[in-house]
Scaffold this motif. Structure first.
Motif, PDB file in Angstrom:
ATOM      1  N   GLU A  86       0.884  -1.453   0.103  1.00 14.18           N
ATOM      2  CA  GLU A  86       0.037   0.048  -0.020  1.00 14.18           C
ATOM      3  C   GLU A  86       0.869   1.394  -0.258  1.00 14.18           C
ATOM      4  O   GLU A  86       0.497   2.176  -0.629  1.00 14.18           O
ATOM      5  CB  GLU A  86      -0.918  -0.007   1.358  1.00 14.18           C
ATOM      6  CG  GLU A  86      -2.068  -1.030   1.228  1.00 14.18           C
ATOM      7  CD  GLU A  86      -2.954  -0.694   2.392  1.00 14.18           C
ATOM      8  OE1 GLU A  86      -2.910  -0.029   3.223  1.00 14.18           O
ATOM      9  OE2 GLU A  86      -3.924  -1.624   2.533  1.00 14.18           O
ATOM     10  N   PHE A  87       1.832   1.332   0.766  1.00  7.82           N
ATOM     11  CA  PHE A  87       2.671   2.278   0.701  1.00  7.82           C
ATOM     12  C   PHE A  87       3.429   2.477  -0.761  1.00  7.82           C
ATOM     13  O   PHE A  87       3.785   3.827  -1.197  1.00  7.82           O
ATOM     14  CB  PHE A  87       4.144   2.254   1.684  1.00  7.82           C
ATOM     15  CG  PHE A  87       3.759   1.890   3.162  1.00  7.82           C
ATOM     16  CD1 PHE A  87       2.985   2.881   3.679  1.00  7.82           C
ATOM     17  CD2 PHE A  87       4.346   0.898   4.057  1.00  7.82           C
ATOM     18  CE1 PHE A  87       2.507   2.571   5.124  1.00  7.82           C
ATOM     19  CE2 PHE A  87       4.151   0.853   5.192  1.00  7.82           C
ATOM     20  CZ  PHE A  87       2.987   1.534   5.816  1.00  7.82           C
ATOM     21  N   ALA A  88       3.703   1.379  -1.424  1.00  9.02           N
ATOM     22  CA  ALA A  88       4.409   1.345  -2.798  1.00  9.02           C
ATOM     23  C   ALA A  88       3.333   2.216  -3.751  1.00  9.02           C
ATOM     24  O   ALA A  88       3.435   3.074  -4.374  1.00  9.02           O
ATOM     25  CB  ALA A  88       4.596   0.192  -3.248  1.00  9.02           C
ATOM     26  N   VAL A 107      14.121  -0.801   1.678  1.00 10.98           N
ATOM     27  CA  VAL A 107      13.560  -0.375   3.093  1.00 10.98           C
ATOM     28  C   VAL A 107      13.699   1.111   2.869  1.00 10.98           C
ATOM     29  O   VAL A 107      14.302   1.842   3.864  1.00 10.98           O
ATOM     30  CB  VAL A 107      14.317  -0.778   4.184  1.00 10.98           C
ATOM     31  CG1 VAL A 107      13.789  -2.263   4.407  1.00 10.98           C
ATOM     32  CG2 VAL A 107      15.787  -0.742   4.115  1.00 10.98           C
ATOM     33  N   VAL A 108      12.889   1.531   1.840  1.00 12.99           N
ATOM     34  CA  VAL A 108      12.976   3.195   1.796  1.00 12.99           C
ATOM     35  C   VAL A 108      11.925   3.947   2.452  1.00 12.99           C
ATOM     36  O   VAL A 108      10.734   3.712   2.372  1.00 12.99           O
ATOM     37  CB  VAL A 108      13.140   3.458   0.319  1.00 12.99           C
ATOM     38  CG1 VAL A 108      12.665   4.792   0.014  1.00 12.99           C
ATOM     39  CG2 VAL A 108      14.334   2.838  -0.474  1.00 12.99           C
ATOM     40  N   THR A 109      12.471   5.093   3.108  1.00 12.60           N
ATOM     41  CA  THR A 109      11.447   5.817   3.999  1.00 12.60           C
ATOM     42  C   THR A 109      11.314   7.280   3.155  1.00 12.60           C
ATOM     43  O   THR A 109      10.360   8.003   3.833  1.00 12.60           O
ATOM     44  CB  THR A 109      11.834   6.086   5.416  1.00 12.60           C
ATOM     45  OG1 THR A 109      13.205   6.522   5.476  1.00 12.60           O
ATOM     46  CG2 THR A 109      11.831   4.643   6.181  1.00 12.60           C
ATOM     47  N   ALA A 156       9.294  -0.263  -0.278  1.00 20.66           N
ATOM     48  CA  ALA A 156       8.991   0.525   0.663  1.00 20.66           C
ATOM     49  C   ALA A 156       8.961   0.084   2.197  1.00 20.66           C
ATOM     50  O   ALA A 156       8.645  -1.080   2.256  1.00 20.66           O
ATOM     51  CB  ALA A 156       7.384   1.023   0.301  1.00 20.66           C
ATOM     52  N   GLN A 157       9.171   1.012   2.972  1.00 17.29           N
ATOM     53  CA  GLN A 157       9.243   0.814   4.491  1.00 17.29           C
ATOM     54  C   GLN A 157       8.241   1.793   5.075  1.00 17.29           C
ATOM     55  O   GLN A 157       7.953   2.762   4.325  1.00 17.29           O
ATOM     56  CB  GLN A 157      10.565   0.992   5.044  1.00 17.29           C
ATOM     57  CG  GLN A 157      10.711   1.236   6.496  1.00 17.29           C
ATOM     58  CD  GLN A 157      10.523  -0.068   7.244  1.00 17.29           C
ATOM     59  OE1 GLN A 157       9.628  -0.808   7.165  1.00 17.29           O
ATOM     60  NE2 GLN A 157      11.178  -0.769   8.280  1.00 17.29           N
ATOM     61  N   ARG A 212       8.816  -5.996   2.029  1.00 19.56           N
ATOM     62  CA  ARG A 212       8.535  -7.536   2.757  1.00 19.56           C
ATOM     63  C   ARG A 212       6.967  -7.838   2.682  1.00 19.56           C
ATOM     64  O   ARG A 212       6.392  -6.809   3.027  1.00 19.56           O
ATOM     65  CB  ARG A 212       8.890  -7.657   4.446  1.00 19.56           C
ATOM     66  CG  ARG A 212       8.624  -8.727   4.923  1.00 19.56           C
ATOM     67  CD  ARG A 212       9.705  -9.010   6.142  1.00 19.56           C
ATOM     68  NE  ARG A 212       8.924  -7.839   7.045  1.00 19.56           N
ATOM     69  CZ  ARG A 212       8.651  -8.125   8.513  1.00 19.56           C
ATOM     70  NH1 ARG A 212       8.462  -9.256   8.841  1.00 19.56           N
ATOM     71  NH2 ARG A 212       8.601  -7.027   9.417  1.00 19.56           N
ATOM     72  N   ALA A 213       6.625  -9.131   2.549  1.00 17.22           N
ATOM     73  CA  ALA A 213       5.094  -9.416   2.751  1.00 17.22           C
ATOM     74  C   ALA A 213       4.992  -9.911   3.821  1.00 17.22           C
ATOM     75  O   ALA A 213       5.820 -10.708   4.546  1.00 17.22           O
ATOM     76  CB  ALA A 213       4.865 -10.255   1.710  1.00 17.22           C
TER      77      ALA A 213
END
Ligand SMILES: Cc1cc2nc3c(=O)[nH]c(=O)nc-3n(C[C@H](O)[C@H](O)[C@H](O)COP(=O)(O)OP(=O)(O)OC[C@H]3O[C@@H](n4cnc5c(N)ncnc54)[C@H](O)[C@@H]3O)c2cc1C
Ligand SMILES: Nc1ncnc2c1ncn2[C@@H]1O[C@H](COP(=O)(O)O)[C@@H](O)[C@H]1O
Lengths: 256, 324
Positions: free
Chosen positions: A39-41, A141-143, A175-176, A117-118
């Protein structure tokens, strides 16, 4: 700017998991959600095209039910969706990444986004593997992400801090939590999503046969863990209980 | 013939991570059972001097790649080098700590070698001449045992604190290798390290965590004071993170860090399934919560029903006394 988002439908985190007669995870009747990291992606992809223009395509490897997850992304605002249905074959991360990469390689893209990660049986490797197959760089792990001039500048979590990396596009970015706050689909979005294109493909459609996606990892057994037993509740007022606790941690549990 | 169980000896700033010693200690046993050699792979700049310490935990051999371009971790640089080594020496297995770096590196190497990777494992055994790994999935609700039957190397990342460290001194043979760093497509613009005296959350032996019951950011000081008495890390629930009281990087749980400390002290945390997913493999769990019905008590080895603002400061003093 063409952005592809890899999206996995996962078990709801609250779902109770049972094993079927064959000792495998029983998927029947479990409610499914969009992997929260994906969802973040999706949100990030939408933000980028809202600013700079472009198109967002969501892509999933899954069975027919995964259409629901893709529709949710369409309702959030993605333009179109692709579902690659590999049937009920056993897949591992190698298989899934092979399918995703093959499907993606037949599409136009400037940026591939995914979750790091799923949350179900995920293992933080599918997106990275896709990058490797496509031979494009990955940042995990991008914020924080900024995309401009054919480059992406991504802030990623590292031990004890952050690093800011720049890669040329196309690239894979995962995405993190913290990257953004995903929007909820609006009523209008949900209505519109019903009419948006959702292409369903088989393995053969993307040009793969079963032998090419044979898993590398073999599951030997599944089991339900023994529930942790509740231990002692230490009675008494704060002072008394704290003193007893310190003593027990030292002498009984031997952990301090 | 593929040979050797390899352990990626992760180092940061010239210090080898404890998890690498843990993997060597356990890898030693597996290597003996399988009749293979145990090798450590040490990559970085000016790291050759660290090789001897890897022998102390059982490595027969240490492959050293010392190159200025490898001073800091980069996905491409490290993947290129490790893949190059694997092609040269064809190990049968490669184990990495499930750390930020181990996780990042493992996925790329696994794909380049067209092999299988099991991540976030909490156990390893030898069965039928194979390494079999145990990993929790579905937020720890299911345990799967799996192996990589054919492809090589079989790869796994393993949670820190899974295996005890056991010294097993060997005079490890040091093999200096020239490996190709290749092109690094991730260009570092900036590195921001937040100075902290406390251990890294995922590797800490003891973690003191706070949740919504902390009531505000300023109160985390109470936890930090307890943490510092025992050299612990500080963690948090998502509620505390979402409230903005503490940074995201401290979050424990399904959408945060997975931790396996010896001792986990949960203060003002209700014990939601998503939180438990990140910490229920702790060896000992302590809960301090004013609600005796809180879910966290169902998994806690020791519980104190009370106000954390009363209990934690006293606990700090009492702990000081018992460890003195
Ligand atoms: C997809 C998804 C992913 C999630 N991922 C995570 C995750 O990674 N990590 C995570 O933690 N959560 C996660 N959550 C959220 C999780 O469901 C809970 O909402 C969250 O863990 C609650 O945090 P808490 O225990 O601090 O707060 P609460 O549930 O509000 O509990 C606070 C506790 O503090 C106690 N308390 C209050 N005051 C005091 C006091 N003075 N002294 C002692 N005790 C006191 C209360 O009795 C209560 O038990 C996720 C949720 C979803 C849906
Ligand atoms: N079946 C799938 N379909 C589409 N994307 C996937 C699939 N599985 C994994 N991904 C992507 O890869 C990321 C990491 O997944 P994993 O390696 O399974 O933890 C996810 O967040 C998705 O973006």
């Amino acid at each position: 700017m063409k952005i592809l988002v890899c999206l996995k439908q996962t078990f709801d985190t609250e779902a109770k998991i049972v094993l079927d007669g064959n000792g495998k995870i029983d998927r029947k009747g479990v409610s499914m959600i969009v992997n929260p990291y994906d969802e973040f992606a999706v949100e990030e992809a939408l933000k980028i095209v809202e600013k700079d223009g472009g198109q967002v395509t969501v892509i999933s490897v899954g069975e027919q039910q995964a259409q629901d997850a893709l529709r949710q992304a369409l309702a959030m605002g993605a333009d179109d969706a692709v579902l690659v249905d590999a049937g009920d074959k056993e897949l591992d991360e190698y298989s899934t990444a092979t399918i995703l990469a093959k499907a993606i390689s037949g599409m136009e893209y400037d940026l591939v986004l995914g979750g790091f990660r799923a949350i179900d049986d995920g293992s933080a490797q599918v997106a990275g593997r896709v990058a490797e197959i496509l031979n494009i760089p990955v940042v995990n792990v991008v914020t924080k992400l900024e995309v401009a001039g054919g480059k992406a500048v991504a802030t990623r979590e590292i031990e004890g801090g952050n690093e800011v990396l720049e890669v040329s596009l196309p690239a894979v970015i995962t995405a993190q939590k913290g990257l953004n706050e995903p929007r909820y689909p609006s009523m209008k979005g949900i209505m519109k999503a019903k009419k948006k294109p959702l292409a369903k493909k088989t393995l053969a459609d993307v040009g793969l046969d079963d032998s090419q996606i044979a898993p590398k990892v073999k599951a030997i057994s599944f089991s339900l863990p023994e529930a942790r037993q509740a231990g002692k509740v230490i009675p008494g007022e704060a002072a008394e209980a704290a003193a007893e606790l310190a003593k027990l941690l030292r002498e009984e549990a031997k952990v301090i | 013939m593929a040979k050797g169980i390899w352990v990626f000896a992760e180092q940061l700033g010239g210090q080898i991570k404890k998890v690498s010693f843990e993997l060597l200690s356990e890898g030693r046993k597996a290597a003996d059972t399988l009749g293979e050699e145990l090798c450590a792979v040490l990559v970085g700049k000016d790291v050759a001097g660290l090789a001897a310490s890897l022998g102390e935990y059982g490595a027969d051999k240490v492959y050293v790649v010392d190159n200025a371009a490898l001073e800091n971790y980069s996905t491409d640089g490290y993947t290129n080098v490790i893949a190059d080594l694997i092609k040269q020496y064809e190990p049968s297995a490669l184990l990495l700590g499930c750390t930020v770096t181990g996780r990042d590196l493992a996925a790329q190497v696994a794909q380049r070698m067209q092999t299988g990777l099991m991540t976030d494992c909490i156990g390893m055994e030898v069965a039928d001449g194979q390494l079999v790994f145990t990993r929790p999935i579905y937020a720890g609700k299911v345990i799967v045992k799996a192996c990589v039957p054919d492809a090589r190397p079989a790869m796994a990342t393993i949670r820190p604190n899974t295996f005890p460290v056991a010294s097993n001194a060997k005079a490890a043979e040091v093999v200096t290798v020239d490996a190709n760093v290749g092109e690094v497509r991730q260009v570092v613009k900036e590195v921001i390290r937040v100075a902290s005296e406390r251990p890294e959350l995922t590797e800490a032996d003891i973690i003191v965590s706070g949740g919504r019951g902390m009531k505000g950011p300023e109160n985390f000081k109470i936890l930090e004071e307890l943490a510092d008495v025992v050299g612990a890390a500080v963690g948090a629930s998502r509620a505390a993170v979402d409230a903005g009281w503490i940074a995201q990087s401290f979050q424990v749980g399904q959408t945060g860090k997975t931790v396996s400390p010896v001792l986990y002290v949960a203060c003002g945390i209700s014990g939601a399934i998503q939180h438990l997913a990140g910490m229920s493999s702790a060896k000992c769990i302590v809960a301090v919560n004013k609600d005796e019905e809180a879910n966290i008590f169902k998994v806690a080895d020791y519980g104190v029903v009370g106000d954390l603002f009363d209990v934690v400061p006293i606990l700090k003093e009492e702990v000081k006394k018992v460890i003195a």
